[in-house]
Design a protein around this motif. Structure first.
Motif, mmCIF file in Angstrom:
data_model
loop_
_atom_site.group_PDB
_atom_site.id
_atom_site.type_symbol
_atom_site.label_atom_id
_atom_site.label_comp_id
_atom_site.label_asym_id
_atom_site.label_seq_id
_atom_site.Cartn_x
_atom_site.Cartn_y
_atom_site.Cartn_z
ATOM 1 N N MET A 1 0.839 -1.199 0.000
ATOM 2 C CA MET A 1 0.000 0.000 0.000
ATOM 3 C C MET A 1 0.871 1.245 0.000
ATOM 4 N N PHE A 2 0.464 2.258 -0.776
ATOM 5 C CA PHE A 2 1.134 3.550 -0.730
ATOM 6 C C PHE A 2 0.541 4.344 0.427
ATOM 7 N N LEU A 3 1.356 4.663 1.406
ATOM 8 C CA LEU A 3 0.867 5.351 2.594
ATOM 9 C C LEU A 3 0.874 6.862 2.356
ATOM 10 N N ILE A 4 -0.280 7.464 2.497
ATOM 11 C CA ILE A 4 -0.417 8.908 2.349
ATOM 12 C C ILE A 4 -0.500 9.487 3.745
ATOM 13 N N ASP A 5 0.530 10.186 4.175
ATOM 14 C CA ASP A 5 0.594 10.611 5.569
ATOM 15 C C ASP A 5 -0.207 11.890 5.805
ATOM 16 N N ASP A 6 -0.310 12.252 7.102
ATOM 17 C CA ASP A 6 -1.111 13.409 7.479
ATOM 18 C C ASP A 6 -0.572 14.707 6.898
ATOM 19 N N THR A 7 0.736 14.799 6.711
ATOM 20 C CA THR A 7 1.312 16.018 6.131
ATOM 21 C C THR A 7 0.778 16.250 4.723
ATOM 22 N N ALA A 8 0.723 15.174 3.926
ATOM 23 C CA ALA A 8 0.202 15.299 2.560
ATOM 24 C C ALA A 8 -1.281 15.644 2.567
ATOM 25 N N LEU A 9 -2.026 15.044 3.489
ATOM 26 C CA LEU A 9 -3.457 15.323 3.553
ATOM 27 C C LEU A 9 -3.730 16.741 4.043
ATOM 28 N N MET A 10 -2.913 17.207 4.993
ATOM 29 C CA MET A 10 -3.076 18.585 5.459
ATOM 30 C C MET A 10 -2.779 19.580 4.328
ATOM 31 N N ALA A 11 -1.871 19.234 3.442
ATOM 32 C CA ALA A 11 -1.589 20.115 2.306
ATOM 33 C C ALA A 11 -2.822 20.237 1.409
ATOM 34 N N LEU A 12 -3.561 19.138 1.230
ATOM 35 C CA LEU A 12 -4.796 19.200 0.447
ATOM 36 C C LEU A 12 -5.833 20.091 1.138
ATOM 37 N N ILE A 13 -5.915 19.962 2.445
ATOM 38 C CA ILE A 13 -6.864 20.786 3.199
ATOM 39 C C ILE A 13 -6.498 22.269 3.086
ATOM 40 N N ARG A 14 -5.229 22.577 3.297
ATOM 41 C CA ARG A 14 -4.798 23.986 3.276
ATOM 42 C C ARG A 14 -4.987 24.612 1.891
ATOM 43 N N GLU A 15 -4.870 23.794 0.858
ATOM 44 C CA GLU A 15 -5.085 24.309 -0.489
ATOM 45 C C GLU A 15 -6.505 24.855 -0.646
ATOM 46 N N ASP A 16 -7.474 24.171 -0.010
ATOM 47 C CA ASP A 16 -8.877 24.556 -0.157
ATOM 48 C C ASP A 16 -9.362 25.472 0.961
ATOM 49 N N ASN A 98 -13.684 15.353 -3.637
ATOM 50 C CA ASN A 98 -12.855 15.434 -4.846
ATOM 51 C C ASN A 98 -11.809 14.328 -4.883
ATOM 52 N N LEU A 99 -11.234 14.032 -3.718
ATOM 53 C CA LEU A 99 -10.205 13.000 -3.670
ATOM 54 C C LEU A 99 -10.788 11.638 -4.039
ATOM 55 N N ILE A 100 -11.912 11.270 -3.440
ATOM 56 C CA ILE A 100 -12.509 9.970 -3.751
ATOM 57 C C ILE A 100 -12.944 9.911 -5.217
ATOM 58 N N GLU A 101 -13.554 10.973 -5.709
ATOM 59 C CA GLU A 101 -14.032 10.954 -7.100
ATOM 60 C C GLU A 101 -12.877 10.787 -8.080
ATOM 61 N N TRP A 102 -11.837 11.584 -7.892
ATOM 62 C CA TRP A 102 -10.678 11.519 -8.799
ATOM 63 C C TRP A 102 -9.979 10.170 -8.699
ATOM 64 N N ALA A 103 -9.675 9.741 -7.466
ATOM 65 C CA ALA A 103 -8.941 8.490 -7.282
ATOM 66 C C ALA A 103 -9.755 7.294 -7.741
ATOM 67 N N THR A 136 1.082 14.319 -7.934
ATOM 68 C CA THR A 136 0.062 13.369 -7.465
ATOM 69 C C THR A 136 0.544 11.919 -7.460
ATOM 70 N N ARG A 137 1.842 11.691 -7.597
ATOM 71 C CA ARG A 137 2.291 10.321 -7.879
ATOM 72 C C ARG A 137 1.879 9.314 -6.811
ATOM 73 N N ALA A 138 2.088 9.626 -5.540
ATOM 74 C CA ALA A 138 1.760 8.653 -4.495
ATOM 75 C C ALA A 138 0.276 8.327 -4.493
ATOM 76 N N LEU A 139 -0.572 9.359 -4.581
ATOM 77 C CA LEU A 139 -2.012 9.119 -4.611
ATOM 78 C C LEU A 139 -2.421 8.388 -5.887
ATOM 79 N N SER A 140 -1.818 8.740 -7.022
ATOM 80 C CA SER A 140 -2.150 8.087 -8.281
ATOM 81 C C SER A 140 -1.791 6.609 -8.254
#
Length: 279
Positions: A1-16, A98-103, A136-140
């Motif tokens: 599994m590709f682990l997406i850590d809280d830092t990456a997720l917080m970056a998505l939150i801060r973007e929006d 958006n994350l679920i729809e795209w992924a 987006t490589r890790a999420l992709s």
């Protein structure tokens, strides 16, 4: 599994939500209690439901997974449930959706290619490239792997892939000499060689390549390479370039053991229905 850590997720939150939710705050709704559900609008392979739940948790809501990544669902099935202060739910709503729809679009595309190829050859591997949208490589790669594909290479550091661009610096004997050098220096890695025509493919196999990556070969030429390989060659044939769900079966039937594709990375998102209301 590709682990997406809280830092990456917080970056998505801060973007929006760089400075809070102005509308919700201005309406005085921030501390109200609410609930949120997400459901699939149609058939899909679900991806990143865990990350979506974590986004809501990072914002202070309670959230639970109803459908794990990798599951194929029909329309109407619940993906996640959350409850908490309205400020948290509305701040995480679109980021998570958006994350679920795209992924899930990527995962569903990968699932379709795998299904088409394995209907012909159950042992075929579908491998997705590193040509994801930049950043987006890790999420992709997480999305396509939960969709049933594997990873061609995560980057330049994890595999040995000899391109014509390398051979341009190797002189007239580059194909054989560079394969020999790579096999000697990287004995724990398989040497993959990208080739442009049938003759070059057969020459690379003769020189010791362990994987032949046939770049943009039509299925008929893949079959020609497979037929021309020495009986004692124990490598793998990978077809690359333009592989989609529409032609994956033809490439599998031609004898390609690996289908290398970037197609899932441009797949359209799958629709997710969101309901938010008072608790």
């Amino acid at each position: 599994m590709f682990l997406i850590d809280d830092t990456a997720l917080m970056a998505l939150i801060r973007e929006d939500v760089p400075a809070g939710d102005l509308t919700t705050r201005s309406l005085g709704l921030a501390a109200e209690a609410g609930e949120l559900t997400m459901r699939a609008r149609g058939a899909m392979t679900v991806a990143c439901s865990e990350e979506a739940v974590r986004i809501l948790q990072l914002l202070g809501a309670e959230a639970w997974i109803a459908t794990a990544s990798g599951r194929q669902v029909e329309g109407g099935e619940m993906l996640l449930f959350a409850r908490g202060q309205v400020e948290a739910l509305l701040a995480g709503w679109k980021v998570a959706q958006n994350l679920i729809e795209w992924a899930s679009g990527l995962a569903s595309s990968a699932t379709a290619i795998v299904a088409a190829a394995r209907a012909v050859n159950p042992a075929v591997t579908v491998a997705c490239t590193r040509k994801s949208v930049p950043g987006t490589r890790a999420l992709s790669l997480r999305a396509v792997t939960v969709g049933g594909a594997t990873v061609h290479r995560t980057g330049l550091s994890d595999s040995v892939l000899l391109f014509a661009e390398h051979r341009a610096f190797g002189g007239d004997d580059a194909l054989a000499s560079q394969i020999a050098r790579l096999r000697a220096i990287c004995p724990e890695r398989k040497v993959v060689v990208e080739v442009a025509d049938v003759a070059e493919a057969l020459a690379a196999a003769q020189a010791g390549a362990e994987v032949l990556q046939l770049e943009k070969f039509p299925p008929a030429q893949v079959a020609e390479v497979v037929a021309g390989l020495p009986a004692d060659w124990r490598g793998h044939v990978a077809a690359a370039g333009g592989i989609t769900a529409a032609n994956a079966a033809a490439y599998a039937a031609a004898g390609a053991q690996v289908l290398v594709t970037s197609a899932p990375f441009t797949a359209p998102p799958r629709d997710v229905a969101v309901w938010i209301g008072p608790a």
